[in-house]
Design a protein around this motif. Structure first.
Motif, PDB file in Angstrom:
ATOM      1  N   ALA A  10       0.829  -1.211   0.000  1.00 17.70           N
ATOM      2  CA  ALA A  10       0.000   0.000   0.000  1.00 17.70           C
ATOM      3  C   ALA A  10       0.865   1.264   0.000  1.00 17.70           C
ATOM      4  O   ALA A  10       0.346   2.374  -0.042  1.00 17.70           O
ATOM      5  N   GLY A  11       2.193   1.063   0.082  1.00 18.38           N
ATOM      6  CA  GLY A  11       3.103   2.196   0.030  1.00 18.38           C
ATOM      7  C   GLY A  11       3.152   3.006   1.313  1.00 18.38           C
ATOM      8  O   GLY A  11       3.466   4.193   1.293  1.00 18.38           O
ATOM      9  N   ILE A  12       2.831   2.364   2.434  1.00 17.25           N
ATOM     10  CA  ILE A  12       2.919   3.070   3.721  1.00 17.25           C
ATOM     11  C   ILE A  12       4.379   3.201   4.114  1.00 17.25           C
ATOM     12  O   ILE A  12       5.144   2.245   4.077  1.00 17.25           O
ATOM     13  N   GLN A  13       4.753   4.413   4.495  1.00 17.80           N
ATOM     14  CA  GLN A  13       6.157   4.676   4.795  1.00 17.80           C
ATOM     15  C   GLN A  13       6.626   3.865   5.989  1.00 17.80           C
ATOM     16  O   GLN A  13       5.878   3.615   6.926  1.00 17.80           O
ATOM     17  N   ASP A  14       7.834   3.488   5.974  1.00 18.49           N
ATOM     18  CA  ASP A  14       8.556   2.649   6.935  1.00 18.49           C
ATOM     19  C   ASP A  14       7.857   1.307   7.216  1.00 18.49           C
ATOM     20  O   ASP A  14       8.241   0.541   8.092  1.00 18.49           O
ATOM     21  N   GLY A  15       6.819   1.007   6.427  1.00 18.05           N
ATOM     22  CA  GLY A  15       6.197  -0.311   6.502  1.00 18.05           C
ATOM     23  C   GLY A  15       5.562  -0.668   7.825  1.00 18.05           C
ATOM     24  O   GLY A  15       5.340  -1.842   8.108  1.00 18.05           O
ATOM     25  N   GLU A  16       5.314   0.343   8.694  1.00 20.81           N
ATOM     26  CA  GLU A  16       4.686   0.052   9.979  1.00 20.81           C
ATOM     27  C   GLU A  16       3.192   0.351   9.911  1.00 20.81           C
ATOM     28  O   GLU A  16       2.763   1.493   9.992  1.00 20.81           O
ATOM     29  N   PRO A  17       2.372  -0.687   9.709  1.00 21.19           N
ATOM     30  CA  PRO A  17       0.938  -0.447   9.583  1.00 21.19           C
ATOM     31  C   PRO A  17       0.326  -0.059  10.925  1.00 21.19           C
ATOM     32  O   PRO A  17       0.692  -0.625  11.952  1.00 21.19           O
ATOM     33  N   ASP A  18      -0.566   0.901  10.898  1.00 26.22           N
ATOM     34  CA  ASP A  18      -1.242   1.317  12.126  1.00 26.22           C
ATOM     35  C   ASP A  18      -2.575   0.569  12.189  1.00 26.22           C
ATOM     36  O   ASP A  18      -3.611   1.102  11.807  1.00 26.22           O
ATOM     37  N   VAL A  19      -2.495  -0.687  12.574  1.00 30.24           N
ATOM     38  CA  VAL A  19      -3.691  -1.528  12.546  1.00 30.24           C
ATOM     39  C   VAL A  19      -3.905  -2.223  13.883  1.00 30.24           C
ATOM     40  O   VAL A  19      -2.992  -2.351  14.684  1.00 30.24           O
ATOM     41  N   ARG A  20      -5.139  -2.632  14.071  1.00 31.32           N
ATOM     42  CA  ARG A  20      -5.471  -3.433  15.243  1.00 31.32           C
ATOM     43  C   ARG A  20      -5.795  -4.830  14.730  1.00 31.32           C
ATOM     44  O   ARG A  20      -6.624  -4.987  13.824  1.00 31.32           O
ATOM     45  N   ILE A  21      -5.110  -5.821  15.259  1.00 28.29           N
ATOM     46  CA  ILE A  21      -5.325  -7.189  14.793  1.00 28.29           C
ATOM     47  C   ILE A  21      -5.929  -8.015  15.926  1.00 28.29           C
ATOM     48  O   ILE A  21      -5.429  -7.975  17.053  1.00 28.29           O
ATOM     49  N   ILE A  22      -6.996  -8.720  15.609  1.00 29.30           N
ATOM     50  CA  ILE A  22      -7.643  -9.548  16.632  1.00 29.30           C
ATOM     51  C   ILE A  22      -7.772 -10.978  16.122  1.00 29.30           C
ATOM     52  O   ILE A  22      -8.366 -11.213  15.064  1.00 29.30           O
ATOM     53  N   ARG A  23      -7.219 -11.900  16.872  1.00 29.43           N
ATOM     54  CA  ARG A  23      -7.414 -13.306  16.511  1.00 29.43           C
ATOM     55  C   ARG A  23      -8.802 -13.708  17.018  1.00 29.43           C
ATOM     56  O   ARG A  23      -9.112 -13.512  18.188  1.00 29.43           O
ATOM     57  N   THR A  24      -9.607 -14.265  16.092  1.00 28.75           N
ATOM     58  CA  THR A  24     -11.004 -14.505  16.482  1.00 28.75           C
ATOM     59  C   THR A  24     -11.401 -15.971  16.483  1.00 28.75           C
ATOM     60  O   THR A  24     -12.448 -16.316  17.030  1.00 28.75           O
ATOM     61  N   GLY A  25     -10.610 -16.826  15.854  1.00 27.07           N
ATOM     62  CA  GLY A  25     -11.024 -18.222  15.855  1.00 27.07           C
ATOM     63  C   GLY A  25     -10.016 -19.133  15.183  1.00 27.07           C
ATOM     64  O   GLY A  25      -9.007 -18.678  14.627  1.00 27.07           O
ATOM     65  N   TRP A  26     -10.294 -20.443  15.231  1.00 25.56           N
ATOM     66  CA  TRP A  26      -9.404 -21.455  14.667  1.00 25.56           C
ATOM     67  C   TRP A  26     -10.199 -22.321  13.698  1.00 25.56           C
ATOM     68  O   TRP A  26     -11.388 -22.544  13.910  1.00 25.56           O
ATOM     69  N   GLN A  27      -9.513 -22.840  12.694  1.00 30.06           N
ATOM     70  CA  GLN A  27     -10.198 -23.738  11.763  1.00 30.06           C
ATOM     71  C   GLN A  27      -9.353 -24.959  11.483  1.00 30.06           C
ATOM     72  O   GLN A  27      -8.126 -24.898  11.492  1.00 30.06           O
ATOM     73  N   LYS A  28     -10.084 -26.071  11.224  1.00 26.67           N
ATOM     74  CA  LYS A  28      -9.396 -27.305  10.844  1.00 26.67           C
ATOM     75  C   LYS A  28      -9.159 -27.312   9.344  1.00 26.67           C
ATOM     76  O   LYS A  28      -9.571 -26.385   8.639  1.00 26.67           O
ATOM     77  N   LYS A  29      -8.556 -28.374   8.868  1.00 34.22           N
ATOM     78  CA  LYS A  29      -8.236 -28.480   7.460  1.00 34.22           C
ATOM     79  C   LYS A  29      -9.484 -28.357   6.576  1.00 34.22           C
ATOM     80  O   LYS A  29      -9.464 -27.735   5.515  1.00 34.22           O
ATOM     81  N   ASP A  30     -10.594 -28.956   7.038  1.00 33.83           N
ATOM     82  CA  ASP A  30     -11.833 -28.904   6.256  1.00 33.83           C
ATOM     83  C   ASP A  30     -12.596 -27.594   6.489  1.00 33.83           C
ATOM     84  O   ASP A  30     -13.764 -27.475   6.132  1.00 33.83           O
ATOM     85  N   MET A  31     -11.958 -26.623   7.083  1.00 31.85           N
ATOM     86  CA  MET A  31     -12.492 -25.281   7.343  1.00 31.85           C
ATOM     87  C   MET A  31     -13.583 -25.274   8.422  1.00 31.85           C
ATOM     88  O   MET A  31     -14.216 -24.249   8.638  1.00 31.85           O
ATOM     89  N   SER A  32     -13.786 -26.398   9.087  1.00 34.42           N
ATOM     90  CA  SER A  32     -14.741 -26.374  10.193  1.00 34.42           C
ATOM     91  C   SER A  32     -14.054 -25.759  11.419  1.00 34.42           C
ATOM     92  O   SER A  32     -12.834 -25.713  11.491  1.00 34.42           O
ATOM     93  N   GLU A  33     -14.867 -25.307  12.334  1.00 35.42           N
ATOM     94  CA  GLU A  33     -14.321 -24.605  13.499  1.00 35.42           C
ATOM     95  C   GLU A  33     -13.581 -25.559  14.430  1.00 35.42           C
ATOM     96  O   GLU A  33     -14.048 -26.669  14.699  1.00 35.42           O
ATOM     97  N   PHE A  34     -12.448 -25.131  14.904  1.00 36.76           N
ATOM     98  CA  PHE A  34     -11.738 -25.906  15.919  1.00 36.76           C
ATOM     99  C   PHE A  34     -12.037 -25.293  17.280  1.00 36.76           C
ATOM    100  O   PHE A  34     -11.936 -24.094  17.459  1.00 36.76           O
ATOM    101  N   ARG A  35     -12.372 -26.176  18.233  1.00 42.21           N
ATOM    102  CA  ARG A  35     -12.551 -25.633  19.585  1.00 42.21           C
ATOM    103  C   ARG A  35     -11.976 -26.579  20.639  1.00 42.21           C
ATOM    104  O   ARG A  35     -11.709 -27.717  20.365  1.00 42.21           O
TER     105      ARG A  35
END
Lengths: 616, 214
Positions: free
Chosen positions: B189-214
């Motif tokens: 995206a051409g953001i200077q110094d490559g430091e994105p100002d973002v908030r990242i949230i891990r929300t879940g897990w998935q198995k190989k078949d894309m079903s939810e892992f819990r």
């Protein structure tokens, strides 16, 4: 928020975010006074400090007072804060320390003075107390260095001398009362504060200097200001406030464990030791109190290690009963006990067995000097046989490494005493191989650690000169030369840092100029080897027009006025002088258990075990 | 009794995003003791409670789905464990749910993240599959190496004006750090110094078949 961006750039941001389990959060609406308790070193060091834990707890027991924490940011964080205009903030609320009522700074060692000043500056306060009006928080100093706080006088509004649990609460209470009744002005408040026992308000005293530049007289400016400030003590240790929980750091700190103070004071009276004098009289907690407090802390912290703290824990009169009580439940709960301050002469097989559960690789003893003659002169009443028998016990218990602490440059020291250090280490090595029950097939490791003697206020050696750097270095080389055995490791302290420490320890008010210069040079974290710069200190002294040698390397005449004479620690100057005289004759003094030597600390009262004059 | 495997699902947010995985591990153990969880200890020379995290969470990343397995020695209702842990931890480590551990962590193939940045950042991220590669420079022991991380990106989907959801590889053999992914997007995206100002949230897990892992 700017802070969030900065936190992503600095190392270990967890130092600066607070929010730990156990931190105290209050409703600002119900608070009449806010205290920022500032530790002038890193979070990891400050969070391990028991005094801070105790005072944080004591102050927060008051429902209308809120005490928060602040620590020195490391240089990377400091730079970011300064560059982004973020002032020093408290960890509980992120509120700027500048908006608090009190900025309480604990002064644990002389080399943190530059950090203390840096904290004041980072908070956005003028450095000098005289330049701070009512809009700024009151800056209060406490901790061991305040027994001679003269070098810091210009920067602090007041010092709390002695134990702070009750004193700090009284200090804040007076503030709240005066504010509520509309009587408050900084000037009036400080005047009234000086009437509370244990508060030294430096601006209320004037100091005169003689032609030699040394302090010749000091006097209070007003008749109602006490001529001498008597240190505060806690009368009954069983009733003193003690935290029932700790703030639990997320990041690893120096001591992640339960720390339990077993008693205050010391019966020993080593003549170089300041702590041994300033914490007198000896006051013990009962074994039940100690046991209950540890149990409570175990449940509320979840720490699996508990450390018994005292100046010499094996002197605790009921150690056997205490360890019995503790071991009745700690083993089952998998709680390790550690006893960090053991004396060789009281180190028994029984004690060794009781602490053998502790995961530690070696044991540490502090003979301090190489010959019986010098050990008598410094009143470290430990014989060679006692040291060897303690080592033997350790070896039989499966240890194969021992650390021995010594001091170089002690008053009356001769070449023979230095040679004695190497000889004693060699004897310990030999003892290992003589020991039949040692773990076979392993070599012994004896570490000899040599610190430099530093004359400290309120010790028998307060009048003594420190050796020059050249002499100390020569002595280090001499001892190192004598150690040829590869099983003996030789460590020593930087003589230059010790010299600065000595100068600050015995400094007077003129020294504030040096600290101002040090601030201008951007100095901080001087207690960290990687940040300490002797060259910068030399420069700061030169720019202030002061001679470091005058403070560190001058023998002070016995009849001289001392910069710290306005402080009364209980132990009298006459006693210290007697001890000084005895040291020149290499004459030991019995400990308090054996015989009262009339140190004078019992004047302060207190429930105590070993002071016969109080027991009566 | 035979030690029972229990899974704790918790959030890591707020001030806790500045705490490393290693420090989190150290924090959890005393908390278990405070909560009086009857932990099973290993029976070695140096007994310690058995605890296994599904996967470390990178510094500065939030999560609503951290998983931690423990073994307990006394039957304790899951809801009771959750309740006690909530009291022994701050809200920044909120325990959402406690349940018997059934599926094995090895079955985890993907992790799902919500990323909040600005609109143009989301635009670039959602267009990532328009290119054939997404190359990043990784600094390793043997110097800088270029790697194409595109195969490790399963999907990217717009979920709001400034927000998107992505599914990234998170198995033992192939793991894509969401911070690295965002850095690559920032560079694109051409953001200077490559430091994105973002908030990242891990929300879940998935198995190989894309079903939810819990």
């Amino acid at each position: 928020m700017e802070l969030e961006k900065i936190l992503k750039k600095v190392s270990k941001p967890g130092r600066y975010t607070g929010g730990e389990y156990g931190q105290i959060i209050k409703d600002k609406e119900k608070i009449s006074a806010r205290v920022a308790f500032c530790f002038p070193d890193s979070y990891e060091i400050g969070m391990s400090n028991l005094g801070m834990r105790v005072l944080y707890h004591s102050l927060n027991l008051m429902p209308d007072v809120w005490c928060e924490r602040a620590f020195s940011p490391l240089p990377d964080m400091e730079n970011e804060m300064r560059a982004n205009g973020i002032p020093l903030y408290a960890l509980e609320t992120f509120d700027s320390v500048k908006d608090f009522d009190f900025m309480a700074i604990t002064l644990q060692y002389e080399l943190c003075y530059t950090n203390a000043l840096n904290l004041i500056d980072l908070a956005g306060l003028p450095l000098r107390a005289s330049e701070r009006d009512e809009s700024f928080p009151l800056v209060i100093g406490g901790g061991p260095c305040t027994y001679n706080a003269e070098p810091l006088c210009e920067f602090f509004d007041a010092f709390s001398i002695g134990e702070g649990e009750e004193a700090l609460c009284e200090m804040v209470r007076l503030y709240i009362d005066m504010k509520k009744s509309g009587r408050y002005s900084k000037k009036e408040y400080l005047r009234e504060l000086s009437h509370i026992n244990g508060f030294y308000v430096p601006s209320l005293y004037e100091v005169e200097y003689g032609s030699d530049g040394a302090v010749s007289a000091y006097r209070p400016l007003y008749p109602d200001v006490p001529e001498k400030v008597v240190k505060r003590i806690i009368g009954n240790m069983d009733k003193a406030p003690y935290p029932d929980k700790f703030v639990m750091p997320y990041i690893e700190t120096v001591h992640d464990r339960i720390t339990e103070e077993v008693y205050r004071g010391c019966i020993r009276g080593c003549r170089f030791c300041q702590a041994g004098m300033v914490y007198r009289p000896v006051r013990e907690k009962s074994p039940d109190t100690v046991n209950d407090q540890i149990k409570c802390l175990y449940e509320n912290t979840g720490y699996e290690e508990a450390s018994l703290l005292s100046l010499s824990v094996s002197d605790y009169s009921e150690l056997s009963l205490l360890t019995e009580k503790l071991l009745s439940w700690t083993d089952e709960k998998k709680v390790n006990l550690s006893l960090p301050s053991l004396r060789a002469d009281t180190f028994s097989k029984e004690l060794m067995e009781r602490i053998s559960h502790v995961r530690q690789s070696g044991l540490t003893f502090a003979p301090e000097a190489g010959t019986p003659r010098l050990r008598d002169a410094i009143n470290k009443n430990v014989t060679e046989e006692e040291i060897l028998s303690a080592c033997r016990l350790a070896f039989e218990g499966g240890k194969n490494s021992v650390k021995l602490y010594f001091m170089l440059g002690l008053p009356t020291e001769t070449e023979q005493d230095l040679a004695g250090i190497a000889a004693l280490a060699k004897t310990v090595v030999d003892e290992y191989y003589k020991c039949e029950k040692r773990v076979k097939g392993k070599n012994v490791q004896v570490t000899v650690s040599c610190a430099c003697f530093i004359p400290k206020p309120f010790t028998a050696f307060q009048w003594d000169a420190q050796d020059s750097i050249e002499s100390l270095t020569e002595k280090q080389n001499y001892v190192r030369g004598l150690i040829t055995d590869k099983r003996i490791k030789f460590n020593y302290h930087d003589a230059r840092a010790s010299r600065v420490e000595a100068a600050l320890a015995r400094g007077d008010r003129k020294m504030s100029k040096v600290l101002i210069e040090a601030r201008k040079l951007g100095m901080s974290f001087d207690s960290w080897d990687e940040h300490f710069s002797y060259e910068k200190w030399e420069k700061a002294f030169a720019q202030a027009g002061l001679d470091m040698g005058f403070y560190a390397n001058r023998a002070i005449p016995a009849d001289a006025v001392l910069p710290w004479d306005m402080i009364d620690i209980g132990v009298t100057k006459a006693f210290l002088k007697r001890e000084y005289d005895k040291s020149r004759k290499s004459e030991p003094t019995p400990n308090c258990k054996e015989k009262c030597s009339g140190c004078g600390a019992n004047r302060l009262g207190g429930v105590t075990k070993w002071c016969p004059k109080i027991s009566e | 009794m035979v030690p029972e495997n229990i899974r704790i699902k918790f959030h890591k947010k707020g001030r806790l995003i500045y705490i490393s995985h290693l420090d989190l591990c150290r924090t959890v153990c005393p908390a278990m003791i405070r909560a009086k969880i009857p932990l099973w200890y290993t029976e070695g020379f140096n007994p310690h409670p058995k605890m296994v995290f599904a996967q470390p969470l990178p510094l500065f990343v939030e999560s609503r789905c951290e998983l931690l397995d423990i073994k307990i020695t006394e039957p304790t209702p899951c809801e009771e464990i959750a309740k006690r842990l909530r009291q022994a931890l701050t809200d920044d480590l909120y325990v959402e749910e406690v349940y018997p551990a059934k599926a094995k962590f090895q079955e985890i193939e993907y992790a799902k993240y919500t990323v909040c940045g600005d609109e143009s950042f989301a635009d670039v991220a959602c267009g990532v599959f328009d290119s054939e590669h997404l190359t990043v420079e990784k600094k390793g022991k043997s110097g800088t190496v270029s790697t194409d991380i595109l195969p490790q990106i399963k999907s990217v989907q717009r979920t709001g004006e400034k927000e998107f959801e992505c599914v990234l590889s998170a198995s033992a053999s192939s793991y894509l750090n969401p911070m690295l992914f965002c850095k690559a997007i920032a560079e694109k995206a051409g953001i200077q110094d490559g430091e994105p100002d973002v908030r990242i949230i891990r929300t879940g897990w998935q198995k190989k078949d894309m079903s939810e892992f819990r």
